[in-house]
Structures are given as C-alpha cells and as structure tokens.
Design a protein around this motif. Structure first.
Motif, PDB file in Angstrom:
ATOM      1  N   GLY A  88      12.419   8.838  -5.966  1.00  0.00           N
ATOM      2  CA  GLY A  88      12.553  10.008  -6.812  1.00  0.00           C
ATOM      3  C   GLY A  88      11.500  10.043  -7.898  1.00  0.00           C
ATOM      4  N   LEU A  89      11.210   8.907  -8.511  1.00  0.00           N
ATOM      5  CA  LEU A  89      10.193   8.852  -9.548  1.00  0.00           C
ATOM      6  C   LEU A  89       8.797   9.048  -8.973  1.00  0.00           C
ATOM      7  CD1 LEU A  89       9.409   8.443 -12.472  1.00  0.00           C
ATOM      8  CD2 LEU A  89       9.652   5.962 -12.157  1.00  0.00           C
ATOM      9  N   ALA A  90       8.537   8.424  -7.828  1.00  0.00           N
ATOM     10  CA  ALA A  90       7.216   8.560  -7.193  1.00  0.00           C
ATOM     11  C   ALA A  90       6.932  10.001  -6.805  1.00  0.00           C
ATOM     12  CB  ALA A  90       7.137   7.653  -5.969  1.00  0.00           C
ATOM     13  N   SER A  91       7.981  10.743  -6.434  1.00  0.00           N
ATOM     14  CA  SER A  91       7.774  12.133  -6.017  1.00  0.00           C
ATOM     15  C   SER A  91       7.307  13.026  -7.161  1.00  0.00           C
ATOM     16  CB  SER A  91       9.074  12.694  -5.423  1.00  0.00           C
ATOM     17  OG  SER A  91      10.063  12.847  -6.441  1.00  0.00           O
ATOM     18  N   LEU A  92       7.522  12.589  -8.408  1.00  0.00           N
ATOM     19  CA  LEU A  92       7.104  13.371  -9.572  1.00  0.00           C
ATOM     20  C   LEU A  92       5.655  13.127  -9.951  1.00  0.00           C
ATOM     21  CD1 LEU A  92      10.238  12.729 -11.855  1.00  0.00           C
ATOM     22  CD2 LEU A  92       9.806  14.737 -10.413  1.00  0.00           C
ATOM     23  N   ILE A  93       5.060  12.053  -9.432  1.00  0.00           N
ATOM     24  CA  ILE A  93       3.725  11.618  -9.862  1.00  0.00           C
ATOM     25  C   ILE A  93       2.694  11.964  -8.785  1.00  0.00           C
ATOM     26  CG2 ILE A  93       2.345   9.660 -10.644  1.00  0.00           C
ATOM     27  CD1 ILE A  93       5.007   8.240 -11.306  1.00  0.00           C
ATOM     28  N   PRO A  94       1.707  12.780  -9.098  1.00  0.00           N
ATOM     29  CA  PRO A  94       0.682  13.130  -8.100  1.00  0.00           C
ATOM     30  C   PRO A  94      -0.003  11.895  -7.531  1.00  0.00           C
ATOM     31  CG  PRO A  94       0.505  14.547 -10.028  1.00  0.00           C
ATOM     32  CD  PRO A  94       1.481  13.476 -10.380  1.00  0.00           C
ATOM     33  N   GLY A  95      -0.061  11.827  -6.205  1.00  0.00           N
ATOM     34  CA  GLY A  95      -0.773  10.737  -5.529  1.00  0.00           C
ATOM     35  C   GLY A  95       0.006   9.445  -5.433  1.00  0.00           C
ATOM     36  N   ALA A  96       1.228   9.375  -5.972  1.00  0.00           N
ATOM     37  CA  ALA A  96       2.004   8.133  -5.938  1.00  0.00           C
ATOM     38  C   ALA A  96       2.801   8.034  -4.650  1.00  0.00           C
ATOM     39  CB  ALA A  96       2.943   8.058  -7.132  1.00  0.00           C
ATOM     40  N   SER A  97       3.117   6.812  -4.248  1.00  0.00           N
ATOM     41  CA  SER A  97       3.951   6.574  -3.075  1.00  0.00           C
ATOM     42  C   SER A  97       4.882   5.410  -3.384  1.00  0.00           C
ATOM     43  CB  SER A  97       3.094   6.259  -1.844  1.00  0.00           C
ATOM     44  OG  SER A  97       2.341   5.070  -2.056  1.00  0.00           O
ATOM     45  N   SER A  98       5.949   5.278  -2.585  1.00  0.00           N
ATOM     46  CA  SER A  98       6.890   4.183  -2.809  1.00  0.00           C
ATOM     47  C   SER A  98       7.262   3.540  -1.488  1.00  0.00           C
ATOM     48  CB  SER A  98       8.150   4.691  -3.521  1.00  0.00           C
ATOM     49  OG  SER A  98       8.909   5.533  -2.677  1.00  0.00           O
ATOM     50  N   ALA A  99       7.616   2.261  -1.584  1.00  0.00           N
ATOM     51  CA  ALA A  99       8.124   1.506  -0.446  1.00  0.00           C
ATOM     52  C   ALA A  99       9.188   0.569  -0.997  1.00  0.00           C
ATOM     53  CB  ALA A  99       7.017   0.724   0.243  1.00  0.00           C
ATOM     54  N   GLY A 100      10.446   0.836  -0.644  1.00  0.00           N
ATOM     55  CA  GLY A 100      11.525   0.077  -1.258  1.00  0.00           C
ATOM     56  C   GLY A 100      11.552   0.369  -2.745  1.00  0.00           C
ATOM     57  N   PRO A 101      11.706  -0.643  -3.606  1.00  0.00           N
ATOM     58  CA  PRO A 101      11.740  -0.425  -5.045  1.00  0.00           C
ATOM     59  C   PRO A 101      10.366  -0.470  -5.708  1.00  0.00           C
ATOM     60  CG  PRO A 101      12.298  -2.688  -4.600  1.00  0.00           C
ATOM     61  CD  PRO A 101      12.047  -2.050  -3.256  1.00  0.00           C
ATOM     62  N   VAL A 102       9.291  -0.380  -4.902  1.00  0.00           N
ATOM     63  CA  VAL A 102       7.924  -0.534  -5.408  1.00  0.00           C
ATOM     64  C   VAL A 102       7.206   0.810  -5.377  1.00  0.00           C
ATOM     65  CG1 VAL A 102       5.712  -1.699  -5.138  1.00  0.00           C
ATOM     66  CG2 VAL A 102       7.853  -2.928  -4.659  1.00  0.00           C
ATOM     67  N   ILE A 103       6.606   1.188  -6.507  1.00  0.00           N
ATOM     68  CA  ILE A 103       5.839   2.426  -6.612  1.00  0.00           C
ATOM     69  C   ILE A 103       4.367   2.071  -6.768  1.00  0.00           C
ATOM     70  CG2 ILE A 103       5.456   4.525  -7.985  1.00  0.00           C
ATOM     71  CD1 ILE A 103       8.365   4.259  -8.953  1.00  0.00           C
ATOM     72  N   THR A 104       3.514   2.685  -5.943  1.00  0.00           N
ATOM     73  CA  THR A 104       2.077   2.466  -6.011  1.00  0.00           C
ATOM     74  C   THR A 104       1.402   3.737  -6.508  1.00  0.00           C
ATOM     75  OG1 THR A 104       2.178   0.890  -4.174  1.00  0.00           O
ATOM     76  CG2 THR A 104       0.014   1.807  -4.727  1.00  0.00           C
ATOM     77  N   LEU A 105       0.591   3.592  -7.549  1.00  0.00           N
ATOM     78  CA  LEU A 105      -0.082   4.724  -8.168  1.00  0.00           C
ATOM     79  C   LEU A 105      -1.546   4.771  -7.734  1.00  0.00           C
ATOM     80  CD1 LEU A 105       1.330   4.084 -11.771  1.00  0.00           C
ATOM     81  CD2 LEU A 105       2.284   5.603 -10.026  1.00  0.00           C
ATOM     82  N   THR A 106      -2.103   5.942  -7.773  1.00  0.00           N
ATOM     83  CA  THR A 106      -3.530   6.092  -7.434  1.00  0.00           C
ATOM     84  C   THR A 106      -4.270   6.639  -8.646  1.00  0.00           C
ATOM     85  OG1 THR A 106      -3.159   8.346  -6.598  1.00  0.00           O
ATOM     86  CG2 THR A 106      -3.027   6.532  -5.017  1.00  0.00           C
ATOM     87  N   GLY A 107      -5.541   6.233  -8.759  1.00  0.00           N
ATOM     88  CA  GLY A 107      -6.373   6.704  -9.870  1.00  0.00           C
ATOM     89  C   GLY A 107      -5.879   6.245 -11.223  1.00  0.00           C
ATOM     90  N   ALA A 108      -5.243   5.103 -11.261  1.00  0.00           N
ATOM     91  CA  ALA A 108      -4.644   4.641 -12.514  1.00  0.00           C
ATOM     92  C   ALA A 108      -5.633   3.813 -13.327  1.00  0.00           C
ATOM     93  CB  ALA A 108      -3.403   3.807 -12.211  1.00  0.00           C
ATOM     94  N   HIS A 109      -5.791   4.167 -14.606  1.00  0.00           N
ATOM     95  CA  HIS A 109      -6.574   3.325 -15.512  1.00  0.00           C
ATOM     96  C   HIS A 109      -5.755   2.941 -16.759  1.00  0.00           C
ATOM     97  CE1 HIS A 109      -7.177   6.765 -18.232  1.00  0.00           C
ATOM     98  NE2 HIS A 109      -7.496   7.489 -17.162  1.00  0.00           N
ATOM     99  N   ALA A 110      -4.610   3.600 -16.948  1.00  0.00           N
ATOM    100  CA  ALA A 110      -3.713   3.232 -18.044  1.00  0.00           C
ATOM    101  C   ALA A 110      -2.284   3.529 -17.593  1.00  0.00           C
ATOM    102  CB  ALA A 110      -4.050   4.006 -19.310  1.00  0.00           C
TER     103      ALA A 110
END
Length: 273
Positions: A131-153
């Motif tokens: 649910g949280l990953a779906s709010l963030i552009p370019g983010a994806s999740s697998a299990g309880p882990v969220i991976t972000l893209t283009g992150a610098h902070a």
C-alpha cells in the motif's frame, strides 16, 4: 468522562481495597465478612446477612453536588502517548517493515516529498508495504520490503494515535459511606480502618484518567435500631471531581515548513523537515 456513578463505583472500590488488603478471598481487615457496594441496601438481604454475622458497607450520594469550576476554556492534556508497533528500517534506497500490525501511519520521505499510508488492522506487513509503495512513483515492494528508485535522500517515520483529556467543569459531591452491622463492636471494627485510610488520602483517580480530591467531612453514629440488632455509622466525604471530554490525537509525522519573503509575502520554499 467521570460521572456520579463513576464516583460511587470508585469510592466502593477504594473501600474494598481497604477492607480486603490481601484479596477478597482472605479475611477482611475487620475480621468479619463484609459486603461493599454503591447504592442503598436491600432490606431483606441486609437483614439476612446481619443475622449471619456479616456487615454491609453502602456508598450513596449525600445530597446535591456543588459547582467548583475554577476556570473556563481548559486546554487539552495528553492522556496516553502514541504506541509504535511497526519499525521501518532504511538502508540506502530500501525500506524494510518489521514488527506487528496496529492502527498507525507509515511515512516514507523520498527526496523531500512525503508519502503516508494509513495502516489498517486487517493489514499484514506485506500488504502495508504494498500500500505504501503504491503511493510512491517508481517504487516496488516484495514482502515487507520496499525498493525506491532515484533516491538520494530517504527517511521513514511511524506515527501512532494517542488520547487527550480536557476538563469542562468540576463539582464537589458529598458521599456517605454507611456501615451496617449486627453489633456495636462489629460496626466499629469495620468503620475504623476505612476512616483511618480515607482521611489520610488526598487524591482519588477515575477510569477516564482524571483525578479528584477527597476530604473528610465528619461522621454520624446511629443506634436507634438496636432492638433489630442493627447498628449504623455514616462516614461523610467530599469528592471534588471533573467532568471531562476525551479525543483521539494523531502524531505528526509529515510537517510542512513554509518559508516566505518578509517583504513580498510570497512563498520562497516549501520543505518537509
């Protein structure tokens, strides 16, 4: 809110704790069985119990209350603090959820922009991450882990829900604690520990988190019904207590800082600290 009924029940509970300091399964402080309750005795039950060697303690209002409000417009005071049962761990561009599910808000701030997901009690760590990953552009999740893209902070926060309380008025209620016993000795044995402890008390707490002030206001002994083997003593106390309101308060996890030009009044920058 604390009501008159709450006051009677709490006084009865305090008296029970005094009379049975080792538990209700153990002998009372008076050495005889005692029934303690808010309200007035039922005559048939009282007569039967007195004949069996038991005593009664009834707690009843002793007249009309008196307003003691000292001010108006009281402020909200925190009553319970928010609890956090989920932990969000940030390593680089990866956010991992752990812990247990409960009602709380989950935040990820990516490159200065905050994204908040309201966790549901029906969630799992996996669905909350999705649910949280779906709010963030370019983010994806697998299990309880969220991976972000283009992150610098990146930083993450968990926000819970607490409660606050506010007094709307205070009143002073006279209360009579009546001891009913079969003999003068039994009556005195019951009354003595109660009056000794309560007269040494100042504060009394209530289930809504508010507190009251308890003070002694005298006693009255009655032997008029001695022919019926009924001996009575009234202990009078004044309970100053509050009428309250409570509300749920949400922990702030996504503040917004607006910086404006002092001369033009126009915004200069808006950031999520």
């Amino acid at each position: 809110m604390a009501s008159l009924t709450d006051v009677m029940k709490q006084v009865a509970s305090q008296v029970a704790a005094i009379m049975y300091p080792n538990g209700t399964g153990q002998p009372s402080a008076s050495g005889i069985p005692v029934r303690i309750y808010p309200g007035w005795p039922v005559p048939g039950e009282l007569e039967t119990d007195l004949a069996a060697g038991k005593a009664h303690i009834s707690i009843f209002p002793a007249g009309k209350d008196r307003k003691t409000t000292r001010y108006l417009g009281g402020s909200w005071v925190p009553l319970t603090v928010p609890s956090h049962t989920v932990v969000m761990t940030v390593v680089g561009a990866v956010v991992t959820l752990s812990g247990t599910i409960s009602k709380q808000n989950l935040l990820i701030n990516l490159n200065g922009v905050s994204y908040v997901y309201a966790m549901q009690v029906t969630d799992t760590l996996t669905t909350a991450a999705a649910g949280l990953a779906s709010l963030i552009p370019g983010a994806s999740s697998a299990g309880p882990v969220i991976t972000l893209t283009g992150a610098h902070a990146v930083f993450a926060r968990v926000g819970g829900f607490g409660t606050a309380i506010k007094e709307t008025k205070r009143q002073e209620q006279p209360v009579q604690i009546t001891i009913w016993a079969q003999t003068p000795e039994a009556r005195d044995a019951v009354a003595s520990p109660i009056d000794s402890v309560l007269s040494d008390s100042n504060n009394i707490s209530f289930t809504d988190g508010s507190f009251g002030i308890i003070t002694s206001s005298g006693s009255l002994m009655t032997d008029q019904l001695q022919k019926a083997d009924l001996y009575r003593m009234d202990l009078f106390y004044l309970i100053d207590y509050a009428t309250t309101q409570t509300q749920q308060q949400t922990e702030v996890i996504a503040p917004v800082l607006n910086i404006v030009n002092a001369q033009s009044g126009l915004p200069v920058i808006t950031v999520n600290p």
